[in-house]
Design a protein around this motif. Structure first.
Motif, mmCIF file in Angstrom:
data_model
loop_
_atom_site.group_PDB
_atom_site.id
_atom_site.type_symbol
_atom_site.label_atom_id
_atom_site.label_comp_id
_atom_site.label_asym_id
_atom_site.label_seq_id
_atom_site.Cartn_x
_atom_site.Cartn_y
_atom_site.Cartn_z
ATOM 1 N N LEU A 102 -24.351 -29.935 -88.201
ATOM 2 C CA LEU A 102 -24.301 -31.258 -87.574
ATOM 3 C C LEU A 102 -25.568 -31.535 -86.775
ATOM 4 N N TRP A 103 -26.046 -30.527 -86.064
ATOM 5 C CA TRP A 103 -27.276 -30.701 -85.289
ATOM 6 C C TRP A 103 -28.475 -30.885 -86.207
ATOM 7 N N VAL A 104 -28.458 -30.211 -87.347
ATOM 8 C CA VAL A 104 -29.551 -30.355 -88.319
ATOM 9 C C VAL A 104 -29.617 -31.800 -88.821
ATOM 10 N N ALA A 105 -28.486 -32.447 -88.961
ATOM 11 C CA ALA A 105 -28.450 -33.848 -89.391
ATOM 12 C C ALA A 105 -28.693 -34.803 -88.225
ATOM 13 N N THR A 106 -28.251 -34.442 -87.038
ATOM 14 C CA THR A 106 -28.339 -35.330 -85.875
ATOM 15 C C THR A 106 -29.782 -35.566 -85.437
ATOM 16 N N ILE A 107 -30.584 -34.535 -85.446
ATOM 17 C CA ILE A 107 -31.959 -34.658 -84.938
ATOM 18 C C ILE A 107 -32.791 -35.654 -85.745
ATOM 19 N N PRO A 108 -32.882 -35.531 -87.092
ATOM 20 C CA PRO A 108 -33.686 -36.537 -87.809
ATOM 21 C C PRO A 108 -33.067 -37.933 -87.763
ATOM 22 N N TYR A 109 -31.750 -38.027 -87.790
ATOM 23 C CA TYR A 109 -31.109 -39.342 -87.708
ATOM 24 C C TYR A 109 -31.471 -40.035 -86.402
ATOM 25 N N SER A 110 -31.390 -39.316 -85.307
ATOM 26 C CA SER A 110 -31.707 -39.904 -84.002
ATOM 27 C C SER A 110 -33.178 -40.271 -83.906
ATOM 28 N N LEU A 111 -34.029 -39.429 -84.441
ATOM 29 C CA LEU A 111 -35.471 -39.719 -84.434
ATOM 30 C C LEU A 111 -35.774 -40.974 -85.243
ATOM 31 N N PHE A 112 -35.213 -41.077 -86.438
ATOM 32 C CA PHE A 112 -35.421 -42.281 -87.245
ATOM 33 C C PHE A 112 -34.854 -43.513 -86.553
ATOM 34 N N ALA A 113 -33.739 -43.392 -85.861
ATOM 35 C CA ALA A 113 -33.154 -44.525 -85.139
ATOM 36 C C ALA A 113 -34.123 -45.042 -84.083
ATOM 37 N N VAL A 114 -34.685 -44.144 -83.312
ATOM 38 C CA VAL A 114 -35.623 -44.538 -82.252
ATOM 39 C C VAL A 114 -36.880 -45.171 -82.857
ATOM 40 N N LEU A 115 -37.411 -44.562 -83.904
ATOM 41 C CA LEU A 115 -38.639 -45.076 -84.515
ATOM 42 C C LEU A 115 -38.422 -46.453 -85.152
ATOM 43 N N TYR A 116 -37.309 -46.634 -85.852
ATOM 44 C CA TYR A 116 -37.042 -47.947 -86.452
ATOM 45 C C TYR A 116 -36.758 -48.998 -85.388
ATOM 46 N N ALA A 117 -36.120 -48.630 -84.295
ATOM 47 C CA ALA A 117 -35.904 -49.583 -83.199
ATOM 48 C C ALA A 117 -37.245 -50.003 -82.608
ATOM 49 N N LYS A 118 -38.157 -49.057 -82.471
ATOM 50 C CA LYS A 118 -39.500 -49.376 -81.970
ATOM 51 C C LYS A 118 -40.209 -50.339 -82.914
ATOM 52 N N VAL A 119 -40.109 -50.087 -84.217
ATOM 53 C CA VAL A 119 -40.723 -50.983 -85.200
ATOM 54 C C VAL A 119 -40.108 -52.370 -85.108
ATOM 55 N N PHE A 120 -38.801 -52.421 -84.963
ATOM 56 C CA PHE A 120 -38.104 -53.705 -84.928
ATOM 57 C C PHE A 120 -38.523 -54.542 -83.721
ATOM 58 N N PHE A 121 -38.728 -53.908 -82.588
ATOM 59 C CA PHE A 121 -39.001 -54.646 -81.361
ATOM 60 C C PHE A 121 -40.479 -54.771 -81.013
ATOM 61 N N THR A 122 -41.373 -54.335 -81.882
ATOM 62 C CA THR A 122 -42.806 -54.483 -81.614
ATOM 63 C C THR A 122 -43.437 -55.378 -82.661
ATOM 64 N N HIS A 123 -44.566 -55.944 -82.298
ATOM 65 C CA HIS A 123 -45.312 -56.801 -83.203
ATOM 66 C C HIS A 123 -46.019 -55.929 -84.240
ATOM 67 N N PRO A 124 -45.934 -56.301 -85.515
ATOM 68 C CA PRO A 124 -46.548 -55.453 -86.542
ATOM 69 C C PRO A 124 -48.072 -55.537 -86.518
ATOM 70 N N VAL A 125 -48.676 -54.416 -86.846
ATOM 71 C CA VAL A 125 -50.127 -54.333 -86.953
ATOM 72 C C VAL A 125 -50.430 -53.744 -88.317
ATOM 73 N N LYS A 126 -51.276 -54.441 -89.066
ATOM 74 C CA LYS A 126 -51.629 -53.949 -90.402
ATOM 75 C C LYS A 126 -52.639 -52.825 -90.262
ATOM 76 N N ILE A 127 -52.302 -51.653 -90.805
ATOM 77 C CA ILE A 127 -53.191 -50.500 -90.779
ATOM 78 C C ILE A 127 -53.762 -50.311 -92.177
ATOM 79 N N GLU A 128 -55.044 -50.364 -92.289
ATOM 80 C CA GLU A 128 -55.702 -50.220 -93.609
ATOM 81 C C GLU A 128 -55.939 -48.782 -93.934
#
Length: 128
Positions: A102-128
Protein backbone atom coordinates in the motif's frame (compact mmCIF):
# COMPACT_ATOMS: atom_id res chain seq x y z
CA UNK A 1 7.52 22.82 -14.60
CA UNK A 2 8.32 20.36 -17.36
CA UNK A 3 4.86 18.96 -17.98
CA UNK A 4 6.10 16.70 -20.78
CA UNK A 5 8.16 14.74 -18.24
CA UNK A 6 5.24 14.67 -15.79
CA UNK A 7 2.81 13.44 -18.45
CA UNK A 8 5.24 10.82 -19.76
CA UNK A 9 6.13 9.49 -16.30
CA UNK A 10 2.50 9.26 -15.22
CA UNK A 11 1.66 7.57 -18.54
CA UNK A 12 4.32 4.93 -17.97
CA UNK A 13 3.20 4.49 -14.34
CA UNK A 14 -0.47 4.06 -15.26
CA UNK A 15 0.32 1.90 -18.28
CA UNK A 16 2.52 -0.41 -16.21
CA UNK A 17 -0.22 -0.85 -13.62
CA UNK A 18 -2.69 -1.54 -16.41
CA UNK A 19 -0.54 -4.16 -18.10
CA UNK A 20 0.26 -5.89 -14.81
CA UNK A 21 -3.39 -5.91 -13.76
CA UNK A 22 -4.43 -7.20 -17.15
CA UNK A 23 -2.06 -10.15 -17.17
CA UNK A 24 -1.86 -10.93 -13.43
CA UNK A 25 -5.31 -10.38 -11.88
CA UNK A 26 -5.15 -13.55 -9.76
CA UNK A 27 -1.78 -12.56 -8.32
CA UNK A 28 -3.05 -9.08 -7.50
CA UNK A 29 -6.06 -10.54 -5.73
CA UNK A 30 -3.81 -12.90 -3.76
CA UNK A 31 -1.49 -10.02 -2.80
CA UNK A 32 -4.38 -7.94 -1.54
CA UNK A 33 -6.10 -10.84 0.22
CA UNK A 34 -9.27 -10.58 -1.85
CA UNK A 35 -11.10 -13.80 -2.65
CA UNK A 36 -10.63 -14.85 -6.27
CA UNK A 37 -13.97 -15.14 -8.02
CA UNK A 38 -14.93 -14.67 -11.64
CA UNK A 39 -16.32 -11.23 -10.90
CA UNK A 40 -13.28 -10.08 -8.90
CA UNK A 41 -10.96 -11.15 -11.75
CA UNK A 42 -13.23 -9.36 -14.22
CA UNK A 43 -13.20 -6.18 -12.11
CA UNK A 44 -9.38 -6.20 -11.94
CA UNK A 45 -9.20 -6.63 -15.72
CA UNK A 46 -11.72 -3.81 -16.27
CA UNK A 47 -9.65 -1.64 -13.95
CA UNK A 48 -6.61 -2.58 -16.04
CA UNK A 49 -8.35 -1.29 -19.16
CA UNK A 50 -9.03 2.04 -17.44
CA UNK A 51 -5.40 2.36 -16.33
CA UNK A 52 -4.09 1.58 -19.81
CA UNK A 53 -6.55 4.03 -21.41
CA UNK A 54 -5.66 6.84 -18.99
CA UNK A 55 -1.98 6.10 -19.47
CA UNK A 56 -2.42 6.32 -23.25
CA UNK A 57 -4.31 9.61 -22.88
CA UNK A 58 -1.42 11.07 -20.90
CA UNK A 59 1.14 9.71 -23.35
CA UNK A 60 -0.64 11.20 -26.35
CA UNK A 61 -1.13 14.59 -24.63
CA UNK A 62 2.42 14.86 -23.31
CA UNK A 63 3.59 17.20 -26.08
CA UNK A 64 0.87 19.79 -25.46
CA UNK A 65 0.97 22.79 -23.16
CA UNK A 66 -0.63 21.78 -19.85
CA UNK A 67 -1.98 23.96 -17.06
CA UNK A 68 -4.04 27.10 -16.84
CA UNK A 69 -6.86 26.95 -19.41
CA UNK A 70 -4.88 24.74 -21.78
CA UNK A 71 -5.83 21.08 -21.77
CA UNK A 72 -7.83 21.73 -18.60
CA UNK A 73 -9.91 18.51 -18.94
CA UNK A 74 -6.81 16.30 -19.15
CA UNK A 75 -5.14 18.13 -16.27
CA UNK A 76 -8.28 18.03 -14.13
CA UNK A 77 -8.76 14.32 -14.85
CA UNK A 78 -5.25 13.68 -13.56
CA UNK A 79 -5.77 15.90 -10.50
CA UNK A 80 -8.96 14.04 -9.60
CA UNK A 81 -7.58 10.57 -10.35
CA UNK A 82 -4.35 10.97 -8.43
CA UNK A 83 -5.86 13.19 -5.71
CA UNK A 84 -8.78 10.93 -4.84
CA UNK A 85 -6.66 7.81 -5.35
CA UNK A 86 -3.89 9.24 -3.18
CA UNK A 87 -6.28 10.13 -0.36
CA UNK A 88 -7.87 6.66 -0.47
CA UNK A 89 -4.45 5.01 -0.45
CA UNK A 90 -3.24 7.17 2.46
CA UNK A 91 -6.32 6.22 4.50
CA UNK A 92 -5.85 2.53 3.70
CA UNK A 93 -2.10 2.60 4.35
CA UNK A 94 -2.60 4.27 7.73
CA UNK A 95 -5.25 1.70 8.65
CA UNK A 96 -2.97 -1.21 7.62
CA UNK A 97 0.62 -0.03 8.22
CA UNK A 98 2.03 -3.56 7.81
CA UNK A 99 0.85 -3.73 4.17
CA UNK A 100 3.99 -2.39 2.49
CA UNK A 101 2.47 -2.74 -0.98
CA UNK A 102 0.00 0.00 0.00
CA UNK A 103 2.83 2.39 0.82
CA UNK A 104 4.53 1.51 -2.47
CA UNK A 105 1.37 2.66 -4.27
CA UNK A 106 0.64 5.61 -1.97
CA UNK A 107 3.92 7.46 -2.47
CA UNK A 108 3.80 7.88 -6.29
CA UNK A 109 0.05 8.53 -6.24
CA UNK A 110 0.46 11.33 -3.71
CA UNK A 111 3.43 12.78 -5.58
CA UNK A 112 1.51 12.82 -8.87
CA UNK A 113 -1.47 14.42 -7.10
CA UNK A 114 0.66 17.28 -5.80
CA UNK A 115 2.43 17.79 -9.14
CA UNK A 116 -0.79 17.79 -11.18
CA UNK A 117 -2.43 20.19 -8.71
CA UNK A 118 0.56 22.51 -9.16
CA UNK A 119 0.20 22.29 -12.94
CA UNK A 120 -3.52 22.97 -12.70
CA UNK A 121 -3.13 26.08 -10.56
CA UNK A 122 -0.13 27.67 -12.32
CA UNK A 123 0.18 29.49 -15.60
CA UNK A 124 1.70 27.27 -18.30
CA UNK A 125 5.12 28.03 -19.70
CA UNK A 126 6.22 26.51 -22.98
CA UNK A 127 9.58 24.78 -22.57
CA UNK A 128 11.44 24.17 -25.82
Amino acid sequence: MNTKLLMASSAVFLGAIGVLASFFPQEILALTGIEETRISVLLIQMMAALYMAFGMLNWMAKGNIMGGIYYRPVTMGNVIHFGVGGIALIKAALAMPAATWLWVATIPYSLFAVLYAKVFFTHPVKIE
